[in-house]
Each structure stands twice: as structure tokens, then as C-alpha cells.
Design a protein around this motif. Structure first.
Motif, PDB file in Angstrom:
ATOM      1  N   ASP A 167       0.812  -1.209   0.000  1.00 42.55           N
ATOM      2  CA  ASP A 167       0.000   0.000   0.000  1.00 42.55           C
ATOM      3  C   ASP A 167       0.849   1.265   0.000  1.00 42.55           C
ATOM      4  O   ASP A 167       0.363   2.354  -0.293  1.00 42.55           O
ATOM      5  N   ARG A 168       2.147   1.136   0.304  1.00 41.22           N
ATOM      6  CA  ARG A 168       3.034   2.295   0.290  1.00 41.22           C
ATOM      7  C   ARG A 168       4.475   1.846   0.075  1.00 41.22           C
ATOM      8  O   ARG A 168       4.820   0.687   0.276  1.00 41.22           O
ATOM      9  N   SER A 169       5.301   2.801  -0.310  1.00 42.19           N
ATOM     10  CA  SER A 169       6.712   2.516  -0.543  1.00 42.19           C
ATOM     11  C   SER A 169       7.469   2.478   0.775  1.00 42.19           C
ATOM     12  O   SER A 169       7.054   3.067   1.774  1.00 42.19           O
ATOM     13  N   VAL A 170       8.590   1.781   0.745  1.00 43.61           N
ATOM     14  CA  VAL A 170       9.458   1.706   1.909  1.00 43.61           C
ATOM     15  C   VAL A 170      10.812   2.300   1.538  1.00 43.61           C
ATOM     16  O   VAL A 170      11.313   2.097   0.431  1.00 43.61           O
ATOM     17  N   LYS A 171      11.398   3.041   2.472  1.00 47.06           N
ATOM     18  CA  LYS A 171      12.691   3.674   2.243  1.00 47.06           C
ATOM     19  C   LYS A 171      13.641   3.329   3.373  1.00 47.06           C
ATOM     20  O   LYS A 171      13.214   3.039   4.494  1.00 47.06           O
ATOM     21  N   GLY A 172      14.921   3.392   3.073  1.00 47.78           N
ATOM     22  CA  GLY A 172      15.918   3.111   4.095  1.00 47.78           C
ATOM     23  C   GLY A 172      17.281   2.911   3.471  1.00 47.78           C
ATOM     24  O   GLY A 172      17.566   3.410   2.377  1.00 47.78           O
ATOM     25  N   GLU A 173      18.147   2.151   4.153  1.00 46.47           N
ATOM     26  CA  GLU A 173      19.468   1.850   3.618  1.00 46.47           C
ATOM     27  C   GLU A 173      19.881   0.435   4.002  1.00 46.47           C
ATOM     28  O   GLU A 173      19.332  -0.149   4.946  1.00 46.47           O
ATOM     29  N   VAL A 174      20.853  -0.061   3.256  1.00 48.29           N
ATOM     30  CA  VAL A 174      21.361  -1.418   3.474  1.00 48.29           C
ATOM     31  C   VAL A 174      22.688  -1.331   4.216  1.00 48.29           C
ATOM     32  O   VAL A 174      23.576  -0.557   3.835  1.00 48.29           O
ATOM     33  N   ASP A 175      22.802  -2.115   5.280  1.00 48.70           N
ATOM     34  CA  ASP A 175      24.075  -2.252   5.994  1.00 48.70           C
ATOM     35  C   ASP A 175      24.663  -3.615   5.614  1.00 48.70           C
ATOM     36  O   ASP A 175      24.061  -4.655   5.883  1.00 48.70           O
ATOM     37  N   PHE A 176      25.830  -3.576   4.995  1.00 46.21           N
ATOM     38  CA  PHE A 176      26.431  -4.785   4.420  1.00 46.21           C
ATOM     39  C   PHE A 176      27.801  -5.006   5.051  1.00 46.21           C
ATOM     40  O   PHE A 176      28.610  -4.078   5.153  1.00 46.21           O
ATOM     41  N   ALA A 198      33.369  -3.915   7.003  1.00 46.34           N
ATOM     42  CA  ALA A 198      32.169  -3.182   6.609  1.00 46.34           C
ATOM     43  C   ALA A 198      32.225  -2.892   5.110  1.00 46.34           C
ATOM     44  O   ALA A 198      33.275  -3.015   4.459  1.00 46.34           O
ATOM     45  N   LEU A 199      31.073  -2.488   4.565  1.00 45.85           N
ATOM     46  CA  LEU A 199      30.976  -2.233   3.128  1.00 45.85           C
ATOM     47  C   LEU A 199      32.009  -1.209   2.667  1.00 45.85           C
ATOM     48  O   LEU A 199      32.651  -1.388   1.626  1.00 45.85           O
ATOM     49  N   GLU A 200      32.188  -0.134   3.443  1.00 45.79           N
ATOM     50  CA  GLU A 200      33.102   0.934   3.040  1.00 45.79           C
ATOM     51  C   GLU A 200      34.533   0.426   2.862  1.00 45.79           C
ATOM     52  O   GLU A 200      35.302   0.975   2.070  1.00 45.79           O
ATOM     53  N   GLN A 201      34.889  -0.632   3.588  1.00 48.12           N
ATOM     54  CA  GLN A 201      36.244  -1.177   3.513  1.00 48.12           C
ATOM     55  C   GLN A 201      36.429  -2.155   2.350  1.00 48.12           C
ATOM     56  O   GLN A 201      37.552  -2.581   2.076  1.00 48.12           O
ATOM     57  N   LEU A 202      35.333  -2.488   1.691  1.00 46.43           N
ATOM     58  CA  LEU A 202      35.381  -3.495   0.626  1.00 46.43           C
ATOM     59  C   LEU A 202      35.117  -2.930  -0.762  1.00 46.43           C
ATOM     60  O   LEU A 202      35.211  -3.658  -1.746  1.00 46.43           O
ATOM     61  N   LEU A 203      34.805  -1.637  -0.837  1.00 46.12           N
ATOM     62  CA  LEU A 203      34.456  -1.036  -2.122  1.00 46.12           C
ATOM     63  C   LEU A 203      35.697  -0.538  -2.856  1.00 46.12           C
ATOM     64  O   LEU A 203      36.715  -0.217  -2.229  1.00 46.12           O
ATOM     65  N   ASP A 248      36.781   4.546  -5.853  1.00 47.69           N
ATOM     66  CA  ASP A 248      35.893   5.609  -6.324  1.00 47.69           C
ATOM     67  C   ASP A 248      34.414   5.305  -6.095  1.00 47.69           C
ATOM     68  O   ASP A 248      33.543   6.020  -6.592  1.00 47.69           O
ATOM     69  N   ALA A 249      34.076   4.247  -5.338  1.00 46.65           N
ATOM     70  CA  ALA A 249      32.682   3.843  -5.147  1.00 46.65           C
ATOM     71  C   ALA A 249      32.056   4.583  -3.961  1.00 46.65           C
ATOM     72  O   ALA A 249      32.736   4.981  -3.018  1.00 46.65           O
ATOM     73  N   ASP A 250      30.728   4.744  -4.035  1.00 49.27           N
ATOM     74  CA  ASP A 250      29.959   5.392  -2.970  1.00 49.27           C
ATOM     75  C   ASP A 250      29.664   4.369  -1.879  1.00 49.27           C
ATOM     76  O   ASP A 250      29.122   3.296  -2.147  1.00 49.27           O
ATOM     77  N   GLY A 251      29.983   4.717  -0.635  1.00 52.73           N
ATOM     78  CA  GLY A 251      29.771   3.795   0.475  1.00 52.73           C
ATOM     79  C   GLY A 251      28.333   3.720   0.944  1.00 52.73           C
ATOM     80  O   GLY A 251      27.973   2.816   1.706  1.00 52.73           O
ATOM     81  N   ASN A 252      27.475   4.640   0.501  1.00 51.32           N
ATOM     82  CA  ASN A 252      26.059   4.608   0.891  1.00 51.32           C
ATOM     83  C   ASN A 252      25.301   3.580   0.055  1.00 51.32           C
ATOM     84  O   ASN A 252      25.620   3.343  -1.115  1.00 51.32           O
ATOM     85  N   TRP A 253      24.269   2.977   0.682  1.00 51.26           N
ATOM     86  CA  TRP A 253      23.455   1.980  -0.032  1.00 51.26           C
ATOM     87  C   TRP A 253      21.974   2.229   0.284  1.00 51.26           C
ATOM     88  O   TRP A 253      21.341   1.464   1.000  1.00 51.26           O
TER      89      TRP A 253
END
Length: 237
Positions: free
Chosen positions: A151-160, A174-179, A182-187
Motif C-alpha cells: 500500500d506504500r513505498s518503503v525507504k531506508g538503507e542497506v548495511d552490508f 564493513a561495506l566501506e572497507q570493501l568497495l 571511487d565507489a559510494d559507500g552509501n546503499w
């Protein structure tokens, strides 16, 4: 002036000599031919036998030409049959892949609309890890879904993050250490039914991955976050 009286006699002697020579040659030929006849051989038979051999050789040569043409025709048919078989095999393979893709799509949408476990809310529908071009490079495909709650959209972020061992010592990256650099650490994510992601990872040297941890953090009121853990394995989902 008169010719010498002995000339007429010499002419007669020459004629007699020539006649005798011809008779001897003819007689020798008759004796030779008689000998061949006695040996069951004569010119007519030899000529006939030779012609038969010539005809037989000609017939064999014609058969060789016909056989070569037949072989060429059979090879052409074989090539056509092989090409036709390959086309059918390729088309069949494509059809089977399309059917499999459709089955997977049906199962995917069924999981969103009516999951087997009857659950609802956010979940990780699919996680696939594949080896990249470089030795420590990996490709991650993640699919998030919202089950029975559209019935509605969901928003948030992924912690990987990834658990494993670094030179024999347990460690979590953590994700930031594996990218890549030049990659964006936000998901972030935002969807109503589902959303899929593709990310590239570069594992540290000497690191052995063991588990992948994914936390889908919801920022939408009344839609709960979810956390799931998966054993590391390339090609798995």
C-alpha cells in the motif's frame, strides 16, 4: 651407241631376286601368323580383348565418377543435417532458458504477492556472489522485496558486512572497507514491490570470507527492518 650385251641379263636377275625376297618375307609372315594361330592367338582376338579391357576401364572410370558424385551429395546432405540439428539444438536451448527465466519470474512475483511462509514486510529475496575479472574482485547482486504490504513505498538503507579470517584472525569488514576507491559507500533503497542492486567488492589480501551479513534498515514508519546472514559462496543465491 649400243648398251653392253650383258645388261638385259642383269635386269632379269634383279627382278628374280626382288621377287624371291618378297616371297620369303610373305612366307615368314605366314609362318609367324600360323604360329600365333596355333597358340590360340590372332590379331582379331587381340584387338577384341584390348577393346574389352578399354570398355571395362571406361566403365570403372564412370563408376568412380558416379561414386564421387554420390559421396559429394551425401556430404552435402550431412552438412545440411548437421546445420539443421545445430539450429534446432540452439533454438531448443534458447526456449528452455526462456521457460526457466519465466518460471523464475513467476516464482519471484509469487514470493512477493503470496510467500510460502505467509510472512510480510521487508526481506532479502536474492543474494548472488560471482567472481570478477581480478583475483580479489567480486560482483554482488542483491534483491530486496516488500511482501504482502504494497500500500506504500518503503525507504531506508542497506548495511552490508562480511565476516571472515584475516591471516588466521577473525575479522569483520564493513561495506566501506570493501568497495573500490571511487565507489559510494552509501546503499539507500526506495521501492514499493522490489528493488535490485549490483555492487562491486574488492576483498583485502589475505582475507578469507565466511559469511555475508545484510541488514535492511527501514526508515518508513510501521515497516520493520530485517537482518539476514548468508554463508559465503560464489555462484550461490
Amino acid at each position: 651407241m649400243k648398251s653392253p650385251s650383258h645388261m638385259p641379263g642383269m635386269g632379269r636377275n634383279w627382278v628374280q631376286t626382288a621377287t624371291l625376297a618378297v616371297a620369303l618375307v610373305f612366307g615368314a609372315y605366314l609362318i609367324f601368323e600360323f604360329g600365333r594361330i596355333q597358340a590360340n592367338y590372332n590379331i582379331v582376338d587381340a584387338s577384341s580383348a584390348r577393346q574389352e579391357l578399354v570398355n571395362e576401364i571406361k566403365g570403372l572410370e564412370d563408376q568412380i565418377v558416379a561414386l564421387k558424385q554420390e559421396i559429394a551429395l551425401l556430404e552435402t546432405h550431412r552438412d545440411i543435417d548437421n546445420e539443421a540439428y545445430q539450429v534446432v539444438e540452439t533454438n531448443l536451448g534458447d526456449l528452455q532458458r526462456k521457460i526457466q527465466e519465466q518460471r523464475e519470474a513467476i516464482a519471484f512475483y509469487r514470493g512477493i504477492v503470496s510467500p510460502a511462509d505467509g510472512g510480510r514486510g521487508l526481506r532479502v529475496q536474492d543474494l548472488k556472489l560471482t567472481k570478477g575479472k581480478d583475483e580479489r574482485q567480486y560482483h554482488v547482486r542483491l534483491v530486496l522485496v516488500q511482501v504482502m504490504q504494497h500500500d506504500r513505498s518503503v525507504k531506508g538503507e542497506v548495511d552490508f558486512s562480511i565476516d571472515g579470517a584475516q591471516d588466521g584472525v577473525d575479522i569483520t569488514y564493513a561495506l566501506e572497507q570493501l568497495l573500490p576507491a571511487d565507489a559510494d559507500g552509501n546503499w539507500p533503497f526506495s521501492f514499493r514491490y522490489f528493488q535490485d542492486f549490483d555492487r562491486e567488492l574488492v576483498l583485502p589480501a589475505g582475507f578469507t570470507p565466511e559469511r555475508v551479513n545484510i541488514e535492511v534498515i527501514s526508515r518508513t514508519k510501521s515497516i520493520a527492518s530485517v537482518k539476514q546472514s548468508f554463508r559465503w559462496g560464489t555462484g550461490q543465491s
